[in-house]
Design an enzyme around this catalytic site. Structure first.
Site, PDB file in Angstrom:
ATOM      1  N   TYR A 152      17.711 -12.546  -3.992  1.00  0.00           N
ATOM      2  CA  TYR A 152      17.935 -13.898  -4.571  1.00  0.00           C
ATOM      3  C   TYR A 152      17.652 -13.580  -6.255  1.00  0.00           C
ATOM      4  CZ  TYR A 152      16.252 -18.198  -7.281  1.00  0.00           C
ATOM      5  OH  TYR A 152      15.906 -19.157  -7.982  1.00  0.00           O
TER       6      TYR A 152
HETATM    7  N1  LIG Z   1      12.919 -23.686  -6.255  1.00  0.00           N
HETATM    8  C1  LIG Z   1      12.206 -23.133  -7.078  1.00  0.00           C
HETATM    9  O1  LIG Z   1      10.871 -23.052  -7.090  1.00  0.00           O
HETATM   10  C2  LIG Z   1      13.076 -22.237  -8.234  1.00  0.00           C
HETATM   11  C3  LIG Z   1      12.213 -21.480  -9.055  1.00  0.00           C
HETATM   12  C4  LIG Z   1      12.708 -20.974 -10.124  1.00  0.00           C
HETATM   13  C5  LIG Z   1      13.998 -21.224 -10.408  1.00  0.00           C
HETATM   14  N2  LIG Z   1      14.775 -21.965  -9.526  1.00  0.00           N
HETATM   15  C6  LIG Z   1      16.072 -22.253  -9.675  1.00  0.00           C
HETATM   16  O2  LIG Z   1      16.380 -23.415 -10.355  1.00  0.00           O
HETATM   17  C7  LIG Z   1      17.792 -23.875 -10.129  1.00  0.00           C
HETATM   18  C8  LIG Z   1      17.507 -25.449  -9.663  1.00  0.00           C
HETATM   19  O3  LIG Z   1      16.744 -25.645  -8.638  1.00  0.00           O
HETATM   20  P1  LIG Z   1      16.439 -27.150  -7.864  1.00  0.00           P
HETATM   21  O4  LIG Z   1      15.741 -26.895  -6.955  1.00  0.00           O
HETATM   22  O5  LIG Z   1      16.356 -27.989  -9.172  1.00  0.00           O
HETATM   23  O6  LIG Z   1      18.098 -27.451  -7.314  1.00  0.00           O
HETATM   24  P2  LIG Z   1      18.463 -28.140  -6.014  1.00  0.00           P
HETATM   25  O7  LIG Z   1      17.758 -29.320  -6.092  1.00  0.00           O
HETATM   26  O8  LIG Z   1      18.270 -27.273  -4.953  1.00  0.00           O
HETATM   27  O9  LIG Z   1      19.976 -28.411  -6.381  1.00  0.00           O
HETATM   28  C9  LIG Z   1      20.865 -27.473  -6.109  1.00  0.00           C
HETATM   29  C10 LIG Z   1      22.077 -27.892  -7.007  1.00  0.00           C
HETATM   30  O10 LIG Z   1      23.220 -27.151  -6.961  1.00  0.00           O
HETATM   31  C11 LIG Z   1      24.168 -27.583  -6.550  1.00  0.00           C
HETATM   32  N3  LIG Z   1      25.408 -26.660  -5.697  1.00  0.00           N
HETATM   33  C12 LIG Z   1      24.936 -26.035  -4.528  1.00  0.00           C
HETATM   34  N4  LIG Z   1      26.059 -25.303  -4.356  1.00  0.00           N
HETATM   35  C13 LIG Z   1      26.993 -25.510  -5.088  1.00  0.00           C
HETATM   36  C14 LIG Z   1      28.366 -25.117  -5.107  1.00  0.00           C
HETATM   37  N5  LIG Z   1      28.622 -24.259  -4.276  1.00  0.00           N
HETATM   38  N6  LIG Z   1      29.299 -25.636  -6.048  1.00  0.00           N
HETATM   39  C15 LIG Z   1      28.401 -26.513  -7.075  1.00  0.00           C
HETATM   40  N7  LIG Z   1      27.202 -27.084  -6.987  1.00  0.00           N
HETATM   41  C16 LIG Z   1      26.357 -26.346  -5.977  1.00  0.00           C
HETATM   42  C17 LIG Z   1      23.899 -28.726  -5.491  1.00  0.00           C
HETATM   43  O11 LIG Z   1      24.813 -29.730  -5.159  1.00  0.00           O
HETATM   44  P3  LIG Z   1      24.925 -30.482  -3.966  1.00  0.00           P
HETATM   45  O12 LIG Z   1      24.157 -31.917  -4.285  1.00  0.00           O
HETATM   46  O13 LIG Z   1      26.258 -31.004  -3.752  1.00  0.00           O
HETATM   47  O14 LIG Z   1      24.267 -30.002  -2.644  1.00  0.00           O
HETATM   48  C18 LIG Z   1      22.676 -29.318  -6.552  1.00  0.00           C
HETATM   49  O15 LIG Z   1      23.336 -30.277  -7.455  1.00  0.00           O
HETATM   50  C19 LIG Z   1      18.317 -23.380  -9.091  1.00  0.00           C
HETATM   51  O16 LIG Z   1      19.326 -22.185  -9.822  1.00  0.00           O
HETATM   52  C20 LIG Z   1      17.178 -22.475  -8.642  1.00  0.00           C
HETATM   53  O17 LIG Z   1      17.551 -21.294  -7.868  1.00  0.00           O
HETATM   54  C21 LIG Z   1      14.267 -22.565  -8.246  1.00  0.00           C
END
Ligand SMILES: NC(=O)c1ccc[n+]([C@@H]2O[C@H](COP(=O)([O-])OP(=O)(O)OC[C@H]3O[C@@H](n4cnc5c(N)ncnc54)[C@H](OP(=O)(O)O)[C@@H]3O)[C@@H](O)[C@H]2O)c1
Length: 212
Positions: free
Chosen positions: A125
């Site tokens: 990732y």
């Molecule tokens: N989780 C962590 O601790 C962490 C740490 C550092 C960075 N991040 C990064 O921060 C970002 C945001 O994380 P989050 O947890 O706030 O996000 P999240 O709640 O997991 O939401 C993901 C979003 O991406 C959309 N998505 C997924 N697949 C898609 C596709 N094929 N086409 C268009 N949209 C798509 C989802 O749409 P749907 O509603 O349709 O599913 C949703 O709006 C991500 O890039 C993640 O990798 C996460």
């Protein structure tokens, strides 16, 4: 500004949607399903039905800026990490170049600067994030790459710690604070060409741009 928000229905994206609208931006919110379109329309955004694995030109054409907050998440496999977090992100950068969209804010991840030193379970990732970030950095666009630590749904504190490009240690941060930093960076040219890690800390969000 006319802003395309990718991942508008996600945890961080939903916060950013509210903040961008409150700041007076016109937001085009990318959604994958009709019911999500109704939700973002009710919030005041213009929905655009699109998928990072599909056609992107119509979603990107005509905006001033793109904010990328999407991610395939931990419930899908490495195939989706490749197709969404890497290839999908890269294709949005390509679409920006094709359509003359200059500004691009990328929500990446802490440790994406050196995936080989990250936890083994998420190294693929981190490598996907790293590659997408690198392609954005080489794109010639006015980019900013924000790399937060572990995301939480805690209430925002309005205060963060910024590491340019790296912080010494891992940490966490509320999604709402990450969104506030992205909203503050959007129109601030001091953040063009900046890549930084972000966790909770003592620096007011309004002062981040001066530190990066
Ligand atoms: N989780 C962590 O601790 C962490 C740490 C550092 C960075 N991040 C990064 O921060 C970002 C945001 O994380 P989050 O947890 O706030 O996000 P999240 O709640 O997991 O939401 C993901 C979003 O991406 C959309 N998505 C997924 N697949 C898609 C596709 N094929 N086409 C268009 N949209 C798509 C989802 O749409 P749907 O509603 O349709 O599913 C949703 O709006 C991500 O890039 C993640 O990798 C996460």
């Amino acid at each position: 500004m006319d802003v395309l928000l990718i991942g508008a229905t996600g945890g961080t994206g939903a916060h950013l949607l509210r903040l961008l609208l409150a700041d007076g931006h016109q937001v085009r919110a990318m959604v994958r399903r009709e019911e999500q379109a109704d939700e973002v329309r009710a919030a005041g955004a213009t929905p655009v039905l699109a998928d990072l694995e599909g056609e992107l030109d119509d979603a990107v054409a005509g905006v001033d800026a793109v904010c990328f907050c999407a991610g395939s998440g931990s419930s899908t496999g490495p195939d989706k990490t490749l197709l969404v977090d890497l290839h999908g992100a890269v294709r949005t950068v390509d679409a920006c170049r094709a359509h003359g969209v200059r500004r691009y804010l990328m929500l990446s991840s802490m440790a994406a600067g050196a995936p080989e030193r990250g936890p083994e379970a998420i190294r693929h990732y981190l490598a996907a994030k790293h590659a997408a970030d690198r392609i954005l950095m080489d794109s010639g666009l006015d980019w900013t790459v924000v790399r937060p630590g572990g995301l939480t749904d805690d209430d925002p504190t309005g205060r963060v710690a910024v590491g340019v490009p790296h912080l010494g240690e891992r940490g966490s941060i509320p999604r709402a604070d990450v969104a506030a930093v992205m909203a503050a960076c959007l129109e601030d040219p001091r953040t063009h060409g900046a890549v930084f890690e972000l966790v909770s800390g003592d620096v007011p969000v309004a002062e981040v741009a001066a530190q990066v």
